[in-house]
Design an enzyme around this catalytic site. Structure first.
Site, PDB file in Angstrom:
ATOM      1  N   LYS A  22       0.853  -1.209   0.000  1.00 40.74           N
ATOM      2  CA  LYS A  22       0.000   0.000   0.000  1.00 40.74           C
ATOM      3  C   LYS A  22       0.878   1.244   0.000  1.00 40.74           C
ATOM      4  CE  LYS A  22      -1.527   1.537   4.109  1.00 40.74           C
ATOM      5  NZ  LYS A  22      -1.227   2.924   4.505  1.00 40.74           N
ATOM      6  N   ASN A  23       1.921   1.249   0.844  1.00 40.81           N
ATOM      7  CA  ASN A  23       2.732   2.449   1.012  1.00 40.81           C
ATOM      8  C   ASN A  23       3.719   2.681  -0.119  1.00 40.81           C
ATOM      9  OD1 ASN A  23       1.321   2.958   3.283  1.00 40.81           O
ATOM     10  ND2 ASN A  23       2.911   2.347   4.720  1.00 40.81           N
ATOM     11  N   ARG A  97      -4.126  10.976   4.132  1.00 43.38           N
ATOM     12  CA  ARG A  97      -3.082  11.987   4.322  1.00 43.38           C
ATOM     13  C   ARG A  97      -2.051  12.004   3.207  1.00 43.38           C
ATOM     14  NH1 ARG A  97       0.208  11.940   7.100  1.00 43.38           N
ATOM     15  NH2 ARG A  97       0.247  14.060   7.824  1.00 43.38           N
ATOM     16  N   CYS A 121      -3.679  12.630  12.706  1.00 45.31           N
ATOM     17  CA  CYS A 121      -4.451  11.374  12.748  1.00 45.31           C
ATOM     18  C   CYS A 121      -4.223  10.776  14.135  1.00 45.31           C
ATOM     19  CB  CYS A 121      -4.000  10.430  11.644  1.00 45.31           C
ATOM     20  SG  CYS A 121      -2.431   9.669  11.975  1.00 45.31           S
ATOM     21  N   ARG A 126       1.431  14.559  12.708  1.00 38.87           N
ATOM     22  CA  ARG A 126       1.778  14.302  11.301  1.00 38.87           C
ATOM     23  C   ARG A 126       1.976  15.603  10.503  1.00 38.87           C
ATOM     24  NH1 ARG A 126       0.061   9.035  10.105  1.00 38.87           N
ATOM     25  NH2 ARG A 126       1.520   9.091   8.364  1.00 38.87           N
ATOM     26  N   PRO A 127       2.851  16.496  10.943  1.00 41.99           N
ATOM     27  CA  PRO A 127       3.057  17.739  10.188  1.00 41.99           C
ATOM     28  C   PRO A 127       3.645  17.452   8.798  1.00 41.99           C
ATOM     29  CG  PRO A 127       4.740  17.493  11.847  1.00 41.99           C
ATOM     30  CD  PRO A 127       3.760  16.397  12.098  1.00 41.99           C
ATOM     31  N   VAL A 128       3.586  18.438   7.917  1.00 38.58           N
ATOM     32  CA  VAL A 128       4.155  18.286   6.562  1.00 38.58           C
ATOM     33  C   VAL A 128       5.197  19.371   6.292  1.00 38.58           C
ATOM     34  CG1 VAL A 128       2.205  17.052   5.558  1.00 38.58           C
ATOM     35  CG2 VAL A 128       2.212  19.574   5.561  1.00 38.58           C
ATOM     36  N   ASP A 129       5.776  19.912   7.365  1.00 41.63           N
ATOM     37  CA  ASP A 129       6.749  21.002   7.197  1.00 41.63           C
ATOM     38  C   ASP A 129       7.951  20.585   6.342  1.00 41.63           C
ATOM     39  OD1 ASP A 129       7.123  19.318   9.513  1.00 41.63           O
ATOM     40  OD2 ASP A 129       8.853  20.549  10.027  1.00 41.63           O
ATOM     41  N   LEU A 130       8.373  19.326   6.466  1.00 41.36           N
ATOM     42  CA  LEU A 130       9.552  18.887   5.684  1.00 41.36           C
ATOM     43  C   LEU A 130       9.222  18.854   4.189  1.00 41.36           C
ATOM     44  CD1 LEU A 130      10.828  15.985   7.991  1.00 41.36           C
ATOM     45  CD2 LEU A 130      11.517  18.382   7.975  1.00 41.36           C
ATOM     46  N   ASP A 311       5.557   0.434  11.744  1.00 46.55           N
ATOM     47  CA  ASP A 311       4.277  -0.135  11.304  1.00 46.55           C
ATOM     48  C   ASP A 311       4.105  -1.585  11.753  1.00 46.55           C
ATOM     49  OD1 ASP A 311       4.089   1.619   8.114  1.00 46.55           O
ATOM     50  OD2 ASP A 311       3.756   2.241  10.182  1.00 46.55           O
ATOM     51  N   ILE A 333       9.225   6.868  16.417  1.00 43.51           N
ATOM     52  CA  ILE A 333       8.843   7.598  15.203  1.00 43.51           C
ATOM     53  C   ILE A 333       7.619   8.480  15.436  1.00 43.51           C
ATOM     54  CG2 ILE A 333       8.197   7.359  12.769  1.00 43.51           C
ATOM     55  CD1 ILE A 333      10.983   6.250  13.289  1.00 43.51           C
ATOM     56  N   ARG A 403      -8.365  -0.242   5.265  1.00 45.41           N
ATOM     57  CA  ARG A 403      -7.481   0.724   4.609  1.00 45.41           C
ATOM     58  C   ARG A 403      -6.162   0.070   4.196  1.00 45.41           C
ATOM     59  NH1 ARG A 403      -6.244   5.833   7.841  1.00 45.41           N
ATOM     60  NH2 ARG A 403      -5.105   6.122   5.902  1.00 45.41           N
TER      61      ARG A 403
HETATM   62  C1  EPZ Z   1       4.937   6.762   5.996  1.00 51.09           C
HETATM   63  O1  EPZ Z   1       4.251   7.852   6.599  1.00 51.09           O
HETATM   64  C2  EPZ Z   1       3.951   5.601   6.006  1.00 51.09           C
HETATM   65  N1  EPZ Z   1       2.757   5.970   5.221  1.00 51.09           N
HETATM   66  C3  EPZ Z   1       3.554   5.290   7.448  1.00 51.09           C
HETATM   67  O2  EPZ Z   1       2.703   4.146   7.421  1.00 51.09           O
HETATM   68  C4  EPZ Z   1       4.819   4.933   8.233  1.00 51.09           C
HETATM   69  O3  EPZ Z   1       4.481   4.689   9.573  1.00 51.09           O
HETATM   70  C5  EPZ Z   1       5.812   6.102   8.146  1.00 51.09           C
HETATM   71  O4  EPZ Z   1       6.092   6.394   6.764  1.00 51.09           O
HETATM   72  C6  EPZ Z   1       7.124   5.799   8.843  1.00 51.09           C
HETATM   73  O5  EPZ Z   1       7.702   4.656   8.269  1.00 51.09           O
HETATM   74  C7  EPZ Z   1       2.832   5.941   3.884  1.00 51.09           C
HETATM   75  O6  EPZ Z   1       3.857   5.636   3.304  1.00 51.09           O
HETATM   76  C8  EPZ Z   1       1.578   6.307   3.141  1.00 51.09           C
HETATM   77  P1  EPZ Z   1       7.288  10.078   7.889  1.00 51.09           P
HETATM   78  P2  EPZ Z   1       4.915   9.326   6.529  1.00 51.09           P
HETATM   79  O7  EPZ Z   1       7.187  11.323   7.086  1.00 51.09           O
HETATM   80  O8  EPZ Z   1       5.640   9.481   5.260  1.00 51.09           O
HETATM   81  C9  EPZ Z   1       7.513  13.413  11.228  1.00 51.09           C
HETATM   82  C10 EPZ Z   1       0.789   2.873   7.911  1.00 51.09           C
HETATM   83  O9  EPZ Z   1       0.371   2.381   8.961  1.00 51.09           O
HETATM   84  N2  EPZ Z   1       7.347  14.370  10.109  1.00 51.09           N
HETATM   85  O10 EPZ Z   1       8.432   9.145   7.644  1.00 51.09           O
HETATM   86  O11 EPZ Z   1       3.845  10.303   6.855  1.00 51.09           O
HETATM   87  C11 EPZ Z   1       6.267  12.546  11.439  1.00 51.09           C
HETATM   88  O12 EPZ Z   1       5.336  13.232  12.254  1.00 51.09           O
HETATM   89  C12 EPZ Z   1       1.354   4.275   7.906  1.00 51.09           C
HETATM   90  O13 EPZ Z   1       0.823   2.271   6.802  1.00 51.09           O
HETATM   91  C13 EPZ Z   1       7.535  15.736  10.362  1.00 51.09           C
HETATM   92  O14 EPZ Z   1       7.807  16.149  11.485  1.00 51.09           O
HETATM   93  O15 EPZ Z   1       5.938   9.243   7.734  1.00 51.09           O
HETATM   94  C14 EPZ Z   1       6.837  11.331  12.108  1.00 51.09           C
HETATM   95  O16 EPZ Z   1       7.013  11.602  13.488  1.00 51.09           O
HETATM   96  C15 EPZ Z   1       1.259   4.933   9.271  1.00 51.09           C
HETATM   97  N3  EPZ Z   1       7.387  16.613   9.338  1.00 51.09           N
HETATM   98  C16 EPZ Z   1       8.222  11.178  11.459  1.00 51.09           C
HETATM   99  O17 EPZ Z   1       8.529  12.454  10.883  1.00 51.09           O
HETATM  100  C17 EPZ Z   1       7.090  16.198   8.062  1.00 51.09           C
HETATM  101  O18 EPZ Z   1       6.988  17.055   7.154  1.00 51.09           O
HETATM  102  C18 EPZ Z   1       8.257  10.154  10.345  1.00 51.09           C
HETATM  103  O19 EPZ Z   1       7.209  10.460   9.435  1.00 51.09           O
HETATM  104  C19 EPZ Z   1       6.916  14.821   7.823  1.00 51.09           C
HETATM  105  C20 EPZ Z   1       7.052  13.922   8.862  1.00 51.09           C
END
Ligand code: EPZ
Length: 429
Positions: A22-23, A97, A121, A126-130, A311, A333, A403
């Site tokens: 899925k991911n 998201r 969620c 889950r910010p998107v600042d990066l 996960d 994480i 999902r």
């Molecule tokens: C992906 O989410 C996966 N989702 C998640 O799977 C998975 O848990 C996660 O990667 C970590 O492996 C998909 O691929 C669709 P991150 P993602 O950006 O990309 C913080 C599932 O159950 N962060 O690696 O959103 C964030 O809050 C889902 O299938 C920022 O601070 O994860 C987290 O603490 C759940 N700013 C950490 O980084 C940002 O702009 C890692 O998040 C982005 C993230």
């Protein structure tokens, strides 16, 4: 809302087919926006709610999304001759998201986009600042208004060096896709190394991109004027593989997973081996056998790939509730990914949470109970607990499961589990 009923105590014995990840499928679908030619994705888990939601979103941007075939032969073709809307509306983005990933490709191709900010969620803010800082580094002008991100790059995106202050799977994937159509070269430093990132780079390169270093923490993307269509097979779902391996661990028995690949989840397999689970690679897949006499307590700490995946944390914790000994599970994480703990507690588990660590003391057995799912992986951990519990477990809110897991109850009942989905009307009785 549907429920799932499990009557525990039966070991598993049989074969479980693993689907496409899925991911990986989600960012791969977004690649369809980067070209006006058809992009075909095979081995796609197209019945998952998240995949359908993203298909709806792409369609309203102007993509034609067609799914043909059944099972492993299923293929999704995305053709986006023209982008008819550069707006991703809140009512779709809030459902899934990862929709934020359309922002960069829309700006790369149309030089503008307006995408709803995804909410948080259950597992965290889950910010998107990066993501946004990275796009700004590529020359996009970013504004936040009325809950939407408005991004513009009148002359198109320009290659740059982007250093991620923390590892982010989504931000790495987002910037790879945007940089593929930028002018010049982009270097991503401290990039995520997940197999889904590698799979995305393979697909983009098949479309004519020039990406090297995927799978390491330094990825270089040489921007191109345009990308062409391609056909790409989605990588197997390592989280689905790990989930069913842990189902064998907790329920006992022996299951064969065709096309499963241990290299996709080495750290998790290492911890499962330490707990006593045995793995045999044969016939292009993996056979998983649970130890007689139960599992040994093993500590785990979640980390970005190649570490133990967040996960699989809830599933591993469920397995440890009936271990001989104890296990310390540490989540590094996400800030709120222990919602399965109180639900496992209602089934008789002995778990104490201190900050980001949970101490799991093994108990002789769990007892079935009605439990509530709160996120995708927490919900599947409750199903695993139900497989081992004495008596009947009812897992509520299984839309979370739908999902991320295709035909979960069918796959487990085919291996001897007493598990059944109670449709809304039945569930109400
Ligand atoms: C992906 O989410 C996966 N989702 C998640 O799977 C998975 O848990 C996660 O990667 C970590 O492996 C998909 O691929 C669709 P991150 P993602 O950006 O990309 C913080 C599932 O159950 N962060 O690696 O959103 C964030 O809050 C889902 O299938 C920022 O601070 O994860 C987290 O603490 C759940 N700013 C950490 O980084 C940002 O702009 C890692 O998040 C982005 C993230």
């Amino acid at each position: 809302m549907d429920k799932i009923r499990i009557r525990g105590g039966k070991p598993l014995d049989g074969t479980i087919e693993i689907g496409g990840a899925k991911n990986a499928a989600l960012p791969l679908m977004v690649c369809g926006l980067l070209t006006d030619e058809p992009l075909t994705l095979t081995n796609i888990p197209s019945t998952l709610m998240d995949i359908r939601t993203l298909g709806e979103l792409l369609t309203q941007h102007g993509s034609e999304v067609v799914v043909k075939g059944e099972g492993a032969g299923r293929a999704m073709t995305i053709t986006t001759k023209n982008i008819t809307s550069t707006t991703a509306p809140y009512d779709l983005v809030r459902k899934m998201r990862a929709s934020i990933l359309v922002l960069g490709p829309l700006v790369a191709r149309e030089h503008e986009a307006r995408v709803s900010l995804p909410g948080g969620c259950a597992i965290g803010s889950r910010p998107v600042d990066l993501h946004l800082d990275g796009l700004a580094a590529l020359g996009a002008e970013i504004e936040l208004t009325d809950g939407y991100v408005v991004a513009r790059a009148p002359g198109g995106l320009k290659g740059a060096e982007v250093v991620f202050p923390k590892v982010s799977v989504g931000a790495t994937e987002h910037l790879m896709m945007a940089a593929a159509l930028a002018k010049g070269t982009t270097t991503l430093i401290n990039a995520a190394r997940e197999p889904e990132v590698v799979d995305l780079a393979v697909c983009l390169n098949a479309m004519g991109a020039e990406i090297t270093g995927a799978g390491t923490d330094r990825i270089v993307i040489v921007g191109k004027d345009r990308l062409h269509g391609a056909t790409h097979e989605v990588v197997p779902d390592r989280i689905e593989i790990g989930t069913y391996m842990m189902a064998v661990g907790i329920a006992g028995g022996r299951v064969f997973l065709p096309r499963a690949r241990i290299d996709l989840l080495k750290a998790a397999v290492k911890s499962m081996r330490e707990a006593g689970i045995a793995f045999t690679e044969r016939d292009g897949g993996v056979e998983v056998t649970a130890p007689k006499g139960g599992l040994k307590g093993v500590d785990v700490v979640t980390e970005p790939f190649p570490g133990f995946p967040t996960d699989l944390q809830a599933q591993f914790m469920a397995m440890m509730t009936v271990c001989n000994g104890a296990s310390m599970v540490t989540e590094t994480i996400f800030e709120n990914r222990f919602m399965h703990v109180p639900e496992l507690g209602r089934m008789g588990a002995n778990i104490t949470v201190h900050g980001s660590s949970a101490l799991v003391r093994g108990v002789p057995r769990l007892t079935g109970a009605p439990v509530m799912a709160t996120d995708l992986r927490a919900s599947v951990s409750l199903v695993l607990a139900g497989l081992a519990a004495q008596g009947e477990t009812i897992v509520n809110r299984v839309y979370h499961l739908d999902r991320g897991y295709e035909r979960l109850e069918a796959k487990l009942s085919a291996c001897g589990a007493d598990i059944e989905r109670l449709k809304e009307s039945m569930a109400a009785e």
